[in-house]
Design a protein around this motif. Structure first.
Motif, PDB file in Angstrom:
ATOM      1  N   GLY A 116    -134.900 -64.480  39.723  1.00  0.00           N
ATOM      2  CA  GLY A 116    -134.237 -65.421  40.618  1.00  0.00           C
ATOM      3  C   GLY A 116    -133.100 -64.806  41.408  1.00  0.00           C
ATOM      4  N   GLY A 117    -132.468 -65.659  42.195  1.00  0.00           N
ATOM      5  CA  GLY A 117    -131.384 -65.214  43.073  1.00  0.00           C
ATOM      6  C   GLY A 117    -130.020 -65.320  42.394  1.00  0.00           C
ATOM      7  N   ASP A 118    -128.966 -65.463  43.204  1.00  0.00           N
ATOM      8  CA  ASP A 118    -127.601 -65.410  42.671  1.00  0.00           C
ATOM      9  C   ASP A 118    -127.331 -66.516  41.648  1.00  0.00           C
ATOM     10  N   LYS A 139    -134.618 -61.826  42.942  1.00  0.00           N
ATOM     11  CA  LYS A 139    -135.577 -62.464  43.844  1.00  0.00           C
ATOM     12  C   LYS A 139    -134.869 -63.273  44.907  1.00  0.00           C
ATOM     13  N   THR A 140    -135.298 -63.235  46.105  1.00  0.00           N
ATOM     14  CA  THR A 140    -134.980 -64.210  47.155  1.00  0.00           C
ATOM     15  C   THR A 140    -135.382 -63.639  48.505  1.00  0.00           C
ATOM     16  N   ILE A 141    -135.877 -64.528  49.358  1.00  0.00           N
ATOM     17  CA  ILE A 141    -136.168 -64.082  50.724  1.00  0.00           C
ATOM     18  C   ILE A 141    -134.853 -63.758  51.443  1.00  0.00           C
ATOM     19  N   ASP A 142    -133.742 -64.332  50.982  1.00  0.00           N
ATOM     20  CA  ASP A 142    -132.466 -64.182  51.691  1.00  0.00           C
ATOM     21  C   ASP A 142    -131.858 -62.784  51.548  1.00  0.00           C
ATOM     22  N   ASN A 143    -132.284 -62.029  50.532  1.00  0.00           N
ATOM     23  CA  ASN A 143    -131.800 -60.654  50.272  1.00  0.00           C
ATOM     24  C   ASN A 143    -130.299 -60.584  50.007  1.00  0.00           C
ATOM     25  N   ASP A 144    -129.758 -61.649  49.401  1.00  0.00           N
ATOM     26  CA  ASP A 144    -128.298 -61.705  49.282  1.00  0.00           C
ATOM     27  C   ASP A 144    -127.781 -61.528  47.853  1.00  0.00           C
ATOM     28  N   VAL A 145    -128.606 -60.980  46.957  1.00  0.00           N
ATOM     29  CA  VAL A 145    -128.135 -60.770  45.582  1.00  0.00           C
ATOM     30  C   VAL A 145    -127.267 -59.511  45.543  1.00  0.00           C
ATOM     31  N   ALA A 146    -126.117 -59.633  44.893  1.00  0.00           N
ATOM     32  CA  ALA A 146    -125.171 -58.508  44.817  1.00  0.00           C
ATOM     33  C   ALA A 146    -125.752 -57.350  44.010  1.00  0.00           C
TER      34      ALA A 146
END
Ligand code: F6P
Length: 380
Positions: A116-118, A139-146
């Motif tokens: 999963g994401g953040d 995971k995420t389409i947003d690509n915003d995981v640190a």
């Protein structure tokens, strides 16, 4: 000694979920480890609703590598540390994480993989503080995981957006129109920026650079003066004008989700303003869930497989409470503490809060420099 592991897939779906699930199962099977899957993310963990996963011919994880979605479902509104429950006809929020801990112990699960994401990784870290062995997969389409350069699902989303831009190009050129494409990404502009470069767009508006619509309009007028009577504009759903705010379309999950804001509408606004400022006709397309569905690109299949196999490898080494990451092209892991950063309070939501440790586009990023070098206007 690890004997049994479990997977949960959480947050908005992406192409690549199943590829990660398959890689974890296969690596587990090769080491005689049993693999379970909780249904619908953290909700399944809370309800102790799981299936046994396997890749033999009569089992449930056969042929899933190219399949979109998640064979074990996913949930976008299941923060078990702040879970919505009805009490006396009223919705109240409760910390139900101890039930999850009990379930993991009862089911004799030696490691829980959290895809999963953040928000998902924030809950994973919070569970790790309660003594649970967790390993996150970003995971995420947003690509915003640190802490990672890339999340699985992102490449497929960019490729869908780039394909859409190609298609808008021909219709825009034919009708001498400005074609605006609104893409997802929440508070990060990765999808917009990378797809704008991949598709040869003229303007890209991202949340990290509050835009001046007049600047975007000048770019389009310059093109018109050079005989190019059409333009392609990519707008991230979280983009905002320099003197305004993000456009909120509504509430997600009836207000019971982790980050309840439903973004959307900036594309239409930008199209209207550009039409007025340039005298050209403008049309807006909102790409929406096309970016999350369907088969993953080969890049995402390989990335997801690397992440899944690595996650199981880390479990075998007893290296828990980490996130698998890709850094400078190398597969690695980082502590979940680093991933949550300053967002340390147990149960706190992630999302657009000052504490959230989201990975956003920086002005030093190669994508920004490349876009500027080739004359893509970033609204500044
Ligand atoms: O985080 C992934 C994402 O697709 C965002 O880009 C988008 O804002 C959001 O999820 C949409 O969420 P929902 O599935 O709740 O509509």
């Amino acid at each position: 000694m690890i004997k049994r592991v479990a997977i949960l897939a959480n947050g908005g779906d992406v192409s690549g979920f199943n590829a990660v699930i398959r890689a974890i199962i296969k690596t587990a099977e090769n080491n005689n480890i049993e693999c379970l899957g909780f249904i619908d993310g953290y909700r399944g963990l809370l309800q102790n609703n799981f299936v046994k996963l396997g890749t033999s011919s009569n089992e449930n994880a056969v042929g899933i590598l190219p399949k979109g979605g998640s064979i074990i479902g996913s949930s976008t509104n299941a923060n078990v540390f702040n879970y919505p429950v009805e009490e006396n006809g009223q919705r109240v929020y409760k910390d139900l994480s101890d039930i999850c801990v009990e379930n993991i112990k009862k089911d004799e699960i030696d490691c829980l993989f959290t895809l999963g994401g953040d928000g998902t990784q924030k809950s994973a870290r919070d569970l790790s503080l309660k003594g649970i062995h967790v390993i996150g997969v970003p995971k995420t389409i947003d690509n915003d995981v640190a802490c990672t350069d890339i999340t699985f699902g992102y490449n497929t989303a960019v490729s869908v957006a780039a394909d859409a831009i190609d298609r808008l190009h021909t219709t825009g050129e034919t009708h001498h129109r400005i074609m605006v494409l609104e893409v997802m990404g929440r508070y990060a502009g990765w999808i917009a920026l990378e797809s704008a470069i991949a598709g040869g767009a003229d303007v890209a508006l991202i949340p990290e650079i509050p835009y001046d619509i007049e600047k975007a309009a000048s770019k389009i007028i310059n093109r018109k003066n050079r005989g190019k009577e059409f333009s392609i504009v990519v707008v991230a759903e979280g983009a905002k004008p320099k003197d305004g705010d993000i456009i909120v379309k509504g509430t997600r999950n009836n207000g019971s989700g982790v980050d309840n804001t439903k973004l959307g509408g900036v594309g239409e606004q930008v199209a209207k303003q550009l039409e007025e400022l340039t005298g050209l006709e403008a049309r807006c397309t909102v790409l929406g869930y096309m970016q999350r569905g369907g088969s993953p690109t080969s890049f995402d299949r390989v990335l997801s497989t690397k992440y899944g196999a690595k996650a199981m490898e880390l479990a075998l080494e007893g290296n828990f409470n980490v996130l698998t990451v890709m850094k400078d092209g190398k597969l690695n892991s980082v502590s979940l503490e680093d991933v949550v950063g300053n967002n340390t309070k147990v149960g706190a939501v992630s999302g657009n809060t000052p504490e959230s440790n989201l990975r956003k586009v920086t002005m030093e990023d190669d994508l920004v420099k490349t876009a500027r070098n080739i004359g893509i206007n970033l609204g500044d």
